[in-house]
Design a protein around this motif. Structure first.
Motif, PDB file in Angstrom:
ATOM      1  N   GLY A   1      25.345  19.331  -1.150  1.00 63.40           N
ATOM      2  CA  GLY A   1      24.152  19.022  -0.322  1.00 63.40           C
ATOM      3  C   GLY A   1      24.035  19.869   0.850  1.00 63.40           C
ATOM      4  O   GLY A   1      22.865  19.505   1.742  1.00 63.40           O
ATOM      5  N   ILE A   2      24.972  20.716   1.252  1.00 68.00           N
ATOM      6  CA  ILE A   2      24.941  21.256   2.692  1.00 68.00           C
ATOM      7  C   ILE A   2      24.324  22.534   2.665  1.00 68.00           C
ATOM      8  O   ILE A   2      23.972  23.187   3.901  1.00 68.00           O
ATOM      9  N   GLY A   3      24.076  23.249   1.491  1.00 69.48           N
ATOM     10  CA  GLY A   3      23.344  24.539   1.541  1.00 69.48           C
ATOM     11  C   GLY A   3      23.954  25.583   1.325  1.00 69.48           C
ATOM     12  O   GLY A   3      25.270  25.442   0.760  1.00 69.48           O
ATOM     13  N   GLU A   4      23.490  26.866   1.618  1.00 65.70           N
ATOM     14  CA  GLU A   4      24.280  28.148   1.156  1.00 65.70           C
ATOM     15  C   GLU A   4      25.437  28.443   1.754  1.00 65.70           C
ATOM     16  O   GLU A   4      26.422  29.150   1.378  1.00 65.70           O
ATOM     17  N   VAL A   5      25.805  27.637   3.007  1.00 70.85           N
ATOM     18  CA  VAL A   5      27.171  27.962   3.408  1.00 70.85           C
ATOM     19  C   VAL A   5      28.341  27.601   2.708  1.00 70.85           C
ATOM     20  O   VAL A   5      29.426  28.071   2.962  1.00 70.85           O
ATOM     21  N   ALA A   6      28.058  26.592   1.672  1.00 66.87           N
ATOM     22  CA  ALA A   6      28.954  26.159   0.864  1.00 66.87           C
ATOM     23  C   ALA A   6      28.695  26.862  -0.609  1.00 66.87           C
ATOM     24  O   ALA A   6      28.071  26.470  -1.439  1.00 66.87           O
ATOM     25  N   ASN A   7      29.325  28.183  -0.450  1.00 67.16           N
ATOM     26  CA  ASN A   7      29.146  29.175  -1.721  1.00 67.16           C
ATOM     27  C   ASN A   7      30.312  28.561  -2.600  1.00 67.16           C
ATOM     28  O   ASN A   7      31.218  27.821  -2.442  1.00 67.16           O
ATOM     29  N   LYS A   8      30.235  29.540  -3.672  1.00 63.30           N
ATOM     30  CA  LYS A   8      31.183  29.329  -4.855  1.00 63.30           C
ATOM     31  C   LYS A   8      32.699  29.517  -4.357  1.00 63.30           C
ATOM     32  O   LYS A   8      33.650  28.975  -4.997  1.00 63.30           O
ATOM     33  N   GLU A   9      32.844  30.508  -3.395  1.00 65.00           N
ATOM     34  CA  GLU A   9      34.327  30.761  -2.968  1.00 65.00           C
ATOM     35  C   GLU A   9      34.670  29.631  -1.989  1.00 65.00           C
ATOM     36  O   GLU A   9      35.844  29.167  -2.114  1.00 65.00           O
ATOM     37  N   VAL A  10      33.794  28.765  -1.459  1.00 68.40           N
ATOM     38  CA  VAL A  10      34.342  27.509  -0.642  1.00 68.40           C
ATOM     39  C   VAL A  10      34.589  26.446  -1.481  1.00 68.40           C
ATOM     40  O   VAL A  10      35.643  25.841  -1.510  1.00 68.40           O
ATOM     41  N   PHE A  11      33.768  26.223  -2.799  1.00 69.36           N
ATOM     42  CA  PHE A  11      34.326  25.226  -3.912  1.00 69.36           C
ATOM     43  C   PHE A  11      35.515  25.618  -4.557  1.00 69.36           C
ATOM     44  O   PHE A  11      36.382  24.631  -4.729  1.00 69.36           O
ATOM     45  N   ASP A  12      35.909  27.043  -4.777  1.00 66.05           N
ATOM     46  CA  ASP A  12      37.166  27.313  -5.023  1.00 66.05           C
ATOM     47  C   ASP A  12      38.174  26.962  -4.431  1.00 66.05           C
ATOM     48  O   ASP A  12      39.311  26.575  -4.562  1.00 66.05           O
ATOM     49  N   TRP A  13      37.893  27.314  -3.074  1.00 67.46           N
ATOM     50  CA  TRP A  13      38.809  26.987  -1.861  1.00 67.46           C
ATOM     51  C   TRP A  13      39.174  25.474  -1.847  1.00 67.46           C
ATOM     52  O   TRP A  13      40.699  25.206  -1.740  1.00 67.46           O
ATOM     53  N   VAL A  14      38.273  24.559  -1.911  1.00 68.31           N
ATOM     54  CA  VAL A  14      38.668  23.050  -2.147  1.00 68.31           C
ATOM     55  C   VAL A  14      39.459  22.843  -3.283  1.00 68.31           C
ATOM     56  O   VAL A  14      40.381  21.850  -3.410  1.00 68.31           O
ATOM     57  N   ARG A  15      39.267  23.445  -4.338  1.00 69.48           N
ATOM     58  CA  ARG A  15      39.832  23.169  -5.795  1.00 69.48           C
ATOM     59  C   ARG A  15      41.234  23.543  -5.551  1.00 69.48           C
ATOM     60  O   ARG A  15      42.158  22.877  -6.328  1.00 69.48           O
ATOM     61  N   GLN A  16      41.588  24.309  -4.822  1.00 74.18           N
ATOM     62  CA  GLN A  16      43.000  24.836  -4.558  1.00 74.18           C
ATOM     63  C   GLN A  16      43.713  23.687  -3.814  1.00 74.18           C
ATOM     64  O   GLN A  16      44.766  24.187  -3.453  1.00 74.18           O
ATOM     65  N   ASN A  17      43.165  22.763  -3.346  1.00 71.73           N
ATOM     66  CA  ASN A  17      43.883  21.880  -2.343  1.00 71.73           C
ATOM     67  C   ASN A  17      44.653  22.440  -1.311  1.00 71.73           C
ATOM     68  O   ASN A  17      45.874  22.369  -1.038  1.00 71.73           O
ATOM     69  N   PRO A  18      43.625  23.014  -0.368  1.00 74.04           N
ATOM     70  CA  PRO A  18      44.492  23.696   0.883  1.00 74.04           C
ATOM     71  C   PRO A  18      44.844  22.785   1.798  1.00 74.04           C
ATOM     72  O   PRO A  18      44.798  21.501   1.643  1.00 74.04           O
ATOM     73  N   LYS A  19      45.573  23.161   2.853  1.00 69.05           N
ATOM     74  CA  LYS A  19      46.463  22.458   3.930  1.00 69.05           C
ATOM     75  C   LYS A  19      45.605  21.373   4.375  1.00 69.05           C
ATOM     76  O   LYS A  19      46.007  20.155   4.483  1.00 69.05           O
ATOM     77  N   ILE A  20      44.448  21.766   4.934  1.00 69.55           N
ATOM     78  CA  ILE A  20      43.732  20.688   5.320  1.00 69.55           C
ATOM     79  C   ILE A  20      43.249  19.494   4.515  1.00 69.55           C
ATOM     80  O   ILE A  20      43.263  18.288   5.009  1.00 69.55           O
ATOM     81  N   VAL A  21      42.866  19.897   3.344  1.00 71.94           N
ATOM     82  CA  VAL A  21      42.726  18.854   2.398  1.00 71.94           C
ATOM     83  C   VAL A  21      43.773  17.995   1.971  1.00 71.94           C
ATOM     84  O   VAL A  21      43.638  16.580   2.137  1.00 71.94           O
ATOM     85  N   ARG A  22      45.098  18.638   1.994  1.00 72.35           N
ATOM     86  CA  ARG A  22      46.312  17.779   1.917  1.00 72.35           C
ATOM     87  C   ARG A  22      46.618  16.789   3.072  1.00 72.35           C
ATOM     88  O   ARG A  22      46.854  15.858   2.856  1.00 72.35           O
ATOM     89  N   ALA A  23      46.324  17.556   4.114  1.00 69.86           N
ATOM     90  CA  ALA A  23      46.712  16.676   5.482  1.00 69.86           C
ATOM     91  C   ALA A  23      45.839  15.575   5.680  1.00 69.86           C
ATOM     92  O   ALA A  23      46.255  14.360   6.144  1.00 69.86           O
ATOM     93  N   CYS A  24      44.306  15.731   5.340  1.00 73.17           N
ATOM     94  CA  CYS A  24      43.486  14.587   5.564  1.00 73.17           C
ATOM     95  C   CYS A  24      43.796  13.426   4.464  1.00 73.17           C
ATOM     96  O   CYS A  24      43.949  12.339   4.860  1.00 73.17           O
TER      97      CYS A  24
END
Length: 442
Positions: free
Chosen positions: A307-330
């Motif tokens: 719900g955050i708008g265009e700043v969260a584009n498809k590349e951003v969702f792909d980034w989250v799905r790759q389980n990046p370091k900051i997601v793992r840390a949190c």
């Protein structure tokens, strides 16, 4: 009448915003005064009204010289303010406060304000910043020993910081506490606390309205599910329907990522169920791979981005799905803090073994030793988060701040190894009242 009242408060808000903005611009003639005012605006929770002005002030500070910074307080304050905004400022500025043995100078113990500023700055440390590791230990020890001998409002500031340092505090809760401390400072702005209180109360009214709209669940079917699952499943279906209706064609991919996140969440919960019923004992590594997902950070991140708008584009969702370091840390922070707080009563109610039990068994250590190791891992995870928030960032800071808030919530919910979600008690009730029920006295 209610509409007139809201309109009046809205005009009050705009008038106060202009007063504060004029003060912020006028402070530009004194760079450090402007930094102090920018920090107060941030701490009182109204920085989003002045993002451009604060950004320019901090950029000027970062690009400028250090000539106006003469002591520990000045250096630590500037470091913390710039680092928390993502500027890659060096911690070498603190070397001058060490003696010939590499320890912090004893003379610093006469500077409580400087120690407090260094304490807050040290929580923004990243890997390799040994001087900040030492600074945190040094300042924590000495602030605890001197807090009872300080005068108000400094004693309140130190007590508040020791309980919840800025880096780990939730903005709205911290803002409410900071309003009253700030207005007792000798040189405080008259307009800023008025703006902060009015802004807080207007947001509180909005939160109440949003919460009242959540009770729309309707269960007419899905008869094959047990009763306790129907509200949850229906809510998921309603949410997906709402997303599909509100999102335009360009962002229709959000629905796919949301469903994918739910599937992953449920599948990992099923793994936990199989472990429990099959009496399987996973390794610590296997356990963490699964429970970093079931702690909820990946799924909540996806849904917060929808719900955050265009700043969260498809590349951003792909980034989250790759389980990046900051997601793992949190996820690590919340998982380990949750387990330290809840593992004893969860074993009593037939839950799978927690990371505490697995770590003790795998490494043949005591419960206390496991706690000590987990605290180290949590601090290391915070270093990862801090590193990922330094510019240039992989994704916009607006998105990273969502993850940062997830990590902060762990420090609030599971502080001192207490689970305030499962056993709310007076502390959690007070948080709820402060945020959602009791307006700030004007």
């Amino acid at each position: 009448m209610r509409h007139i009242t809201l309109a009046h408060k809205g005009q009050q808000l705009e008038d106060l915003k202009e007063e504060v903005r004029r003060e912020l611009i006028a402070a530009a003639s004194d760079p450090f005064k402007q930094l102090k005012f920018s920090d107060a605006i941030q701490r009182l929770g109204v920085a989003y009204h002045f993002e451009k002005d604060i950004k320019e002030a901090l950029r000027d500070t970062y690009d400028g010289t250090n000539d106006i910074y003469h002591d520990l307080y000045d250096d630590a304050f500037r470091f913390r303010l710039l680092r928390q905004q993502g500027f890659d400022i060096s911690c070498d500025i603190f070397n001058k406060y060490k003696d010939e043995n590499g320890s912090f100078k004893e003379s610093l113990l006469d500077d409580a304000c400087g120690l407090l500023a260094l304490y807050e700055a040290a929580h923004l440390r990243v890997w390799g910043e040994d001087i900040l590791d030492k600074a945190l230990a040094f300042t924590t020890t000495h602030l605890k020993s001197m807090v009872e001998h300080l005068e108000y409002p400094l004693t309140a500031q130190v007590t508040h910081a020791l309980n919840c340092p800025l880096r780990k505090s939730l903005e709205r809760l911290d803002a409410r506490a900071s309003m009253f401390i700030y207005q007792d400072e000798a040189s405080h702005s008259k307009s800023l606390p008025k703006l902060a209180k009015l802004d807080f109360n207007l947001f509180q009214s909005l939160y109440k309205k949003e919460l009242s709209n959540i009770s729309r669940w309707d269960i007419n079917s899905i008869h094959q599910l047990p009763e306790y699952m129907k509200p949850c499943y229906q809510a998921v279906l309603d949410l997906h329907k709402e997303i599909e209706e509100m999102e335009n064609i360009e962002r229709s991919y959000c629905v796919h990522y949301a469903k994918d996140a739910i599937q992953s969440f449920v599948q990992n919960y099923l793994v936990e169920a199989k472990w429990l019923h099959g009496k399987y004992v996973p390794t610590m590594e296997e356990h963490m791979d699964v429970t970093r997902v079931t702690i909820g950070v990946p799924i909540f991140t996806i849904f917060s981005f929808v719900g955050i708008g265009e700043v969260a584009n498809k590349e951003v969702f792909d980034w989250v799905r790759q389980n990046p370091k900051i997601v793992r840390a949190c996820s690590t922070i919340l998982r380990l803090m949750d387990d330290m707080a809840s593992h004893k009563f969860e074993q009593e109610r037939g839950h799978i073994a927690s990371s505490i039990e697995y770590y003790m068994k795998q490494h043949c250590v005591s419960e206390q030793q496991a706690y000590e190791e987990f605290h180290k891992q949590i601090e290391n995870a915070w270093k990862d988060i801090n590193q990922e928030c330094i510019r240039p960032t992989v994704v916009p800071m607006l998105l990273l701040s969502r993850l940062l808030n997830f990590a902060k919530s762990g420090d609030v919910i599971y502080k001192e190894q207490k689970d305030l979600l499962t056993e709310p008690g007076e502390v959690m009730k007070n948080y709820v009242s402060l945020l959602l029920i009791d307006p700030v006295p004007i």
